[in-house]
Design a protein around this motif. Structure first.
Motif, short mmCIF file in Angstrom:
data_model
loop_
_atom_site.label_atom_id
_atom_site.label_comp_id
_atom_site.label_asym_id
_atom_site.label_seq_id
_atom_site.Cartn_x
_atom_site.Cartn_y
_atom_site.Cartn_z
N LEU A 1 0.80 -1.22 0.04
CA LEU A 1 0.07 0.12 -0.01
C LEU A 1 0.71 1.13 0.10
O LEU A 1 0.53 2.16 -0.82
CB LEU A 1 -0.90 -0.11 1.20
CG LEU A 1 -1.82 1.03 1.34
CD1 LEU A 1 -2.75 1.19 0.19
CD2 LEU A 1 -2.62 1.08 2.47
N TRP A 2 1.86 1.13 0.83
CA TRP A 2 2.82 2.45 0.68
C TRP A 2 3.45 2.51 -0.34
O TRP A 2 3.69 3.85 -1.13
CB TRP A 2 3.93 2.43 1.79
CG TRP A 2 4.97 3.38 1.72
CD1 TRP A 2 6.07 3.48 1.47
CD2 TRP A 2 4.60 4.59 2.42
NE1 TRP A 2 6.71 4.51 1.70
CE2 TRP A 2 5.64 5.44 1.92
CE3 TRP A 2 3.53 5.46 2.74
CZ2 TRP A 2 6.06 6.73 2.39
CZ3 TRP A 2 3.63 6.82 2.79
CH2 TRP A 2 4.81 7.29 2.72
N GLN A 3 3.69 1.48 -1.27
CA GLN A 3 4.49 1.65 -2.54
C GLN A 3 3.57 2.27 -3.63
O GLN A 3 3.69 3.10 -4.48
CB GLN A 3 4.94 0.33 -2.88
CG GLN A 3 6.17 -0.18 -2.18
CD GLN A 3 7.42 0.79 -2.08
OE1 GLN A 3 7.71 1.27 -3.49
NE2 GLN A 3 8.01 1.01 -1.04
N ALA A 4 2.23 1.84 -3.26
CA ALA A 4 1.11 2.32 -4.27
C ALA A 4 0.89 3.82 -4.13
O ALA A 4 0.39 4.52 -5.17
CB ALA A 4 -0.26 1.48 -4.22
N LEU A 5 0.94 4.27 -2.90
CA LEU A 5 0.83 5.65 -2.61
C LEU A 5 1.74 6.74 -2.54
O LEU A 5 1.53 7.83 -2.88
CB LEU A 5 -0.12 5.64 -1.13
CG LEU A 5 -1.41 4.85 -0.85
CD1 LEU A 5 -1.86 4.82 0.52
CD2 LEU A 5 -2.54 5.38 -1.93
N CYS B 1 -7.50 12.67 9.81
CA CYS B 1 -8.28 12.31 10.75
C CYS B 1 -9.56 11.16 10.43
O CYS B 1 -10.19 10.67 11.41
CB CYS B 1 -8.97 13.84 11.29
SG CYS B 1 -9.88 14.54 10.00
N ALA B 2 -9.79 11.15 9.27
CA ALA B 2 -10.64 10.31 8.70
C ALA B 2 -10.37 8.96 9.08
O ALA B 2 -11.36 7.99 9.46
CB ALA B 2 -10.98 10.70 7.33
N TRP B 3 -9.08 8.63 8.65
CA TRP B 3 -8.82 7.29 8.91
C TRP B 3 -8.38 6.77 10.23
O TRP B 3 -8.58 5.76 10.80
CB TRP B 3 -7.21 7.03 8.07
CG TRP B 3 -7.50 7.40 6.34
CD1 TRP B 3 -7.34 8.74 5.75
CD2 TRP B 3 -8.26 6.69 5.68
NE1 TRP B 3 -7.68 8.51 4.55
CE2 TRP B 3 -8.31 7.07 4.45
CE3 TRP B 3 -8.69 5.27 5.74
CZ2 TRP B 3 -8.89 6.68 3.30
CZ3 TRP B 3 -9.26 4.63 4.43
CH2 TRP B 3 -9.31 5.37 3.37
N HIS B 4 -7.99 7.89 10.99
CA HIS B 4 -7.78 7.76 12.55
C HIS B 4 -9.23 7.19 13.25
O HIS B 4 -9.31 6.56 14.38
CB HIS B 4 -7.06 8.77 13.23
CG HIS B 4 -5.76 8.88 12.73
ND1 HIS B 4 -4.79 8.00 12.63
CD2 HIS B 4 -4.96 10.01 12.46
CE1 HIS B 4 -3.34 8.36 12.25
NE2 HIS B 4 -3.56 9.68 12.34
N ILE C 1 -3.79 1.50 10.51
CA ILE C 1 -3.28 0.61 9.61
C ILE C 1 -4.33 -0.39 9.20
O ILE C 1 -4.82 -0.49 7.88
CB ILE C 1 -2.05 -0.19 10.01
CG1 ILE C 1 -0.87 0.95 10.21
CG2 ILE C 1 -1.67 -1.13 9.03
CD1 ILE C 1 -0.53 1.64 9.14
N ARG C 2 -5.25 -1.06 10.30
CA ARG C 2 -6.16 -1.90 9.63
C ARG C 2 -7.26 -1.36 9.12
O ARG C 2 -7.81 -1.76 8.02
CB ARG C 2 -6.75 -2.90 11.16
CG ARG C 2 -5.69 -3.58 11.65
CD ARG C 2 -6.38 -4.17 12.85
NE ARG C 2 -5.16 -5.00 13.43
CZ ARG C 2 -5.25 -5.76 14.75
NH1 ARG C 2 -6.05 -5.22 15.51
NH2 ARG C 2 -4.20 -6.56 15.28
N ARG C 3 -7.77 0.05 9.34
CA ARG C 3 -8.83 0.64 8.55
C ARG C 3 -8.15 0.73 7.08
O ARG C 3 -9.00 0.51 6.17
CB ARG C 3 -8.98 1.93 9.25
CG ARG C 3 -9.99 2.15 10.30
CD ARG C 3 -10.36 3.34 10.78
NE ARG C 3 -11.46 3.25 11.71
CZ ARG C 3 -11.30 3.58 13.11
NH1 ARG C 3 -10.29 4.25 13.36
NH2 ARG C 3 -12.30 3.69 13.91
N LEU C 4 -7.05 1.31 6.93
CA LEU C 4 -6.37 1.39 5.40
C LEU C 4 -6.67 0.17 4.85
O LEU C 4 -6.88 0.30 3.67
CB LEU C 4 -5.06 1.82 5.59
CG LEU C 4 -4.91 3.48 6.26
CD1 LEU C 4 -3.27 3.61 6.51
CD2 LEU C 4 -5.28 4.33 5.30
N SER D 1 -7.91 -1.34 -1.39
CA SER D 1 -7.58 -2.55 -1.90
C SER D 1 -7.81 -2.80 -3.36
O SER D 1 -6.93 -3.65 -3.90
CB SER D 1 -8.84 -3.53 -1.06
OG SER D 1 -8.52 -3.62 0.09
N ALA D 2 -8.58 -2.13 -4.01
CA ALA D 2 -8.77 -2.02 -5.31
C ALA D 2 -7.59 -1.34 -5.99
O ALA D 2 -7.11 -1.67 -7.46
CB ALA D 2 -10.04 -1.15 -5.93
#
Length: 304
Positions: A175-179, A231-234, A288-291, A298-299
């Motif tokens: 995910l980090w590599q994708a972002l 904040c939305a992800w936290h 991290i689990r939310r992400l 995921s897509a």
């Protein structure tokens, strides 16, 4: 929590406050048990709070933080602390420290408001209000998050190497590599820069969670417009996240960069604070689990 941090007991705190603010020497002091990682917090009477840095700070730096706090409070639609003065250290505590106004409220919980549309609405109002301030000639100061995502590759890699027991490291790495290479979606805007649950005060009004205060505003300044979206992800599950995203009119790129900043912030919390600050560690793992559970992210991985 940190190697070499400054020790401060209650008696030393009282001496420091009395020496720098003699008119407050007889106030009731109460240590505030919080999840913060930068200061020891002591409430002074009903209206003030002393913040004693865990690492030595200069008066000039605290004065700059105070100026940023005042600028933040002037535009923030919710209560925020104001500077009250700067205290001096002594032979037992070799650092300047800050006195600020007290803002009542309970700190948000990363798992307590996951479905709260009302809190998501308030946070979108906060973010939009901060963006009304003109950046002018100011630029990102290069401190911490808010600049180039790729500058944090080394830190993220180190954290991933220490997190096998806490999270899905291969998917988090992917995910980090994708972002990390996503381009900025626009010019820098004024932002709080650390919208974690522990800097947000929440209260119940008419049966709803509402934002009643915003803390730690001393870094208010120009940053990547995606940064405050952490904040939305936290805090939130998919529906309130979508509400916040729509209200701030975030583009797909901006939204995904916000996810990247949330990952960069969260990845260091779990392993680093695992034994010293359980609340902060739990926040990191939860984010991290939310992400990783998000359908759009995921897509994105599937497309990669």
């Amino acid at each position: 929590m940190h190697e070499g941090e400054l020790a401060l007991d209650d008696e030393l705190a009282r001496r420091l406050i009395a020496d720098s603010f003699p008119d407050l020497g007889d106030q009731v002091l109460q240590r505030v048990r919080a999840a913060g990682t930068v200061n020891t917090i002591v409430r002074v009477g009903d209206d003030l709070v002393a913040r004693f840095p865990l690492a030595a700070a200069m008066r000039e730096d605290l004065a700059a933080e105070g100026a940023a706090m005042s600028a933040f409070a002037a535009v923030c639609p919710f209560p925020a602390p104001l500077p009250h003065g700067i205290g001096s250290g002594n032979e037992s505590y070799r650092s300047a420290w800050a006195m600020q106004t007290w803002v009542p409220g309970e700190t948000a919980g990363f798992d307590a408001h996951a479905g709260s549309s009302s809190l998501a609405t308030d946070l979108s109002e906060l973010i939009l209000s901060l963006r009304t301030v003109e950046v002018g000639g100011r630029v990102f100061d290069g401190q911490g998050r808010g600049g180039d995502l790729r500058d944090h590759d080394g830190w993220v890699t180190e954290c991933l190497s220490k997190s096998d027991h806490l999270l899905d490291v291969p998917r988090t790495t992917a995910l980090w590599q994708a972002l990390r290479d996503l381009p900025r979606s626009g010019p820098d805007v004024m932002g709080h820069r650390d919208l974690t649950p522990f800097n947000l005060l929440v209260g119940r009004r008419a049966g709803l969670d509402r934002l009643v205060g915003v803390l730690d505003s001393g870094s208010f300044g120009p940053v990547d417009r995606a940064l405050d979206l952490v904040c939305a992800w936290h805090l939130f599950d998919p529906q309130p996240r979508r509400l916040l995203r729509d209200r701030v009119a975030a583009t797909e790129t901006e939204w995904f960069r916000g996810a990247a900043w949330a990952l960069q912030q969260a990845i260091g919390l779990g392993w680093y604070y695992e034994r010293s600050n359980s609340a902060m560690a739990a926040l990191g793992v939860s984010t991290i689990r939310r992400l990783l559970a998000d359908e759009e992210l995921s897509a994105l991985l599937s497309r990669g």
